[in-house]
Design a protein around this motif. Sequence first.
Motif, PDB file in Angstrom:
ATOM      1  N   ALA A   1       9.235  62.672  99.528  1.00 25.59           N
ATOM      2  CA  ALA A   1       9.265  61.377  98.823  1.00 25.59           C
ATOM      3  C   ALA A   1       7.848  60.880  98.547  1.00 25.59           C
ATOM      4  O   ALA A   1       7.561  60.383  97.442  1.00 25.59           O
ATOM      5  N   ALA A   2       6.960  61.005  99.514  1.00 27.68           N
ATOM      6  CA  ALA A   2       5.575  60.572  99.320  1.00 27.68           C
ATOM      7  C   ALA A   2       4.896  61.416  98.241  1.00 27.68           C
ATOM      8  O   ALA A   2       4.159  60.893  97.391  1.00 27.68           O
ATOM      9  N   ARG A   3       5.160  62.695  98.261  1.00 32.22           N
ATOM     10  CA  ARG A   3       4.601  63.600  97.255  1.00 32.22           C
ATOM     11  C   ARG A   3       5.105  63.227  95.866  1.00 32.22           C
ATOM     12  O   ARG A   3       4.336  63.150  94.909  1.00 32.22           O
ATOM     13  N   GLU A   4       6.413  62.999  95.751  1.00 34.60           N
ATOM     14  CA  GLU A   4       6.988  62.617  94.459  1.00 34.60           C
ATOM     15  C   GLU A   4       6.396  61.314  93.946  1.00 34.60           C
ATOM     16  O   GLU A   4       6.108  61.186  92.757  1.00 34.60           O
ATOM     17  N   ALA A   5       6.214  60.340  94.833  1.00 33.24           N
ATOM     18  CA  ALA A   5       5.644  59.053  94.427  1.00 33.24           C
ATOM     19  C   ALA A   5       4.214  59.236  93.906  1.00 33.24           C
ATOM     20  O   ALA A   5       3.843  58.648  92.881  1.00 33.24           O
ATOM     21  N   ARG A   6       3.447  60.051  94.595  1.00 35.82           N
ATOM     22  CA  ARG A   6       2.066  60.280  94.154  1.00 35.82           C
ATOM     23  C   ARG A   6       2.032  61.013  92.814  1.00 35.82           C
ATOM     24  O   ARG A   6       1.241  60.680  91.933  1.00 35.82           O
ATOM     25  N   LEU A   7       2.904  61.997  92.644  1.00 33.66           N
ATOM     26  CA  LEU A   7       2.952  62.728  91.374  1.00 33.66           C
ATOM     27  C   LEU A   7       3.458  61.830  90.241  1.00 33.66           C
ATOM     28  O   LEU A   7       2.956  61.912  89.118  1.00 33.66           O
ATOM     29  N   ALA A   8       4.438  60.982  90.529  1.00 36.46           N
ATOM     30  CA  ALA A   8       4.936  60.041  89.519  1.00 36.46           C
ATOM     31  C   ALA A   8       3.827  59.086  89.091  1.00 36.46           C
ATOM     32  O   ALA A   8       3.715  58.749  87.905  1.00 36.46           O
ATOM     33  N   ALA A   9       2.997  58.662  90.028  1.00 30.54           N
ATOM     34  CA  ALA A   9       1.876  57.779  89.706  1.00 30.54           C
ATOM     35  C   ALA A   9       0.869  58.475  88.787  1.00 30.54           C
ATOM     36  O   ALA A   9       0.136  57.821  88.055  1.00 30.54           O
ATOM     37  N   GLN A  10       0.873  59.804  88.812  1.00 34.61           N
ATOM     38  CA  GLN A  10      -0.006  60.576  87.935  1.00 34.61           C
ATOM     39  C   GLN A  10       0.686  60.951  86.624  1.00 34.61           C
ATOM     40  O   GLN A  10       0.150  61.700  85.821  1.00 34.61           O
ATOM     41  N   GLY A  11       1.916  60.458  86.437  1.00 30.18           N
ATOM     42  CA  GLY A  11       2.617  60.680  85.179  1.00 30.18           C
ATOM     43  C   GLY A  11       3.530  61.884  85.140  1.00 30.18           C
ATOM     44  O   GLY A  11       3.937  62.308  84.063  1.00 30.18           O
ATOM     45  N   PHE A  12       3.867  62.440  86.298  1.00 30.13           N
ATOM     46  CA  PHE A  12       4.747  63.606  86.352  1.00 30.13           C
ATOM     47  C   PHE A  12       6.154  63.204  86.757  1.00 30.13           C
ATOM     48  O   PHE A  12       6.348  62.289  87.562  1.00 30.13           O
ATOM     49  N   GLU A  13       7.121  63.910  86.229  1.00 34.66           N
ATOM     50  CA  GLU A  13       8.496  63.816  86.704  1.00 34.66           C
ATOM     51  C   GLU A  13       8.739  65.043  87.572  1.00 34.66           C
ATOM     52  O   GLU A  13       8.419  66.164  87.175  1.00 34.66           O
ATOM     53  N   VAL A  14       9.307  64.825  88.746  1.00 40.48           N
ATOM     54  CA  VAL A  14       9.613  65.927  89.651  1.00 40.48           C
ATOM     55  C   VAL A  14      11.116  66.155  89.647  1.00 40.48           C
ATOM     56  O   VAL A  14      11.891  65.231  89.882  1.00 40.48           O
TER      57      VAL A  14
END
Length: 117
Positions: free
Chosen positions: A60-73
């Motif tokens: 979840a933390a990884r997904e949140a950080r990637l989403a903040a960078q504009g990625f969809e996981v």
Amino acid sequence: MTLPEVLLWEQLRGQKLGAKFRRQHPVGPYVADFCCMAARLIVEIDGEAHDRGTAPARDAAREARLAAQGFEVVRVTAKDVLENMDGVVALLRLKADSPFHHASGMVPLPASGEDVQ
């Protein structure tokens, strides 16, 4: 790479879905199983270990950080890759064609041979 990763890579490589995917691609401090930079799409294949211990919180933390960078996981289970490759490929084709129009995270897959809406 695990067997599900190898099998999915065979479906993604060579722009078979109309988009270029990279395997084991670094994105910030993480290494994505698969990444389509043009669609800002990361695909993670989760085995049973992702449901245990602290793994869900780390994911979840990884997904949140990637989403903040504009990625969809998009997370798919190893079982789905092995048992429903058609559904996985249909989902990823849809995501690569129209990124950010669908919820991220673990999503239900169409049954093998079923169309994705």
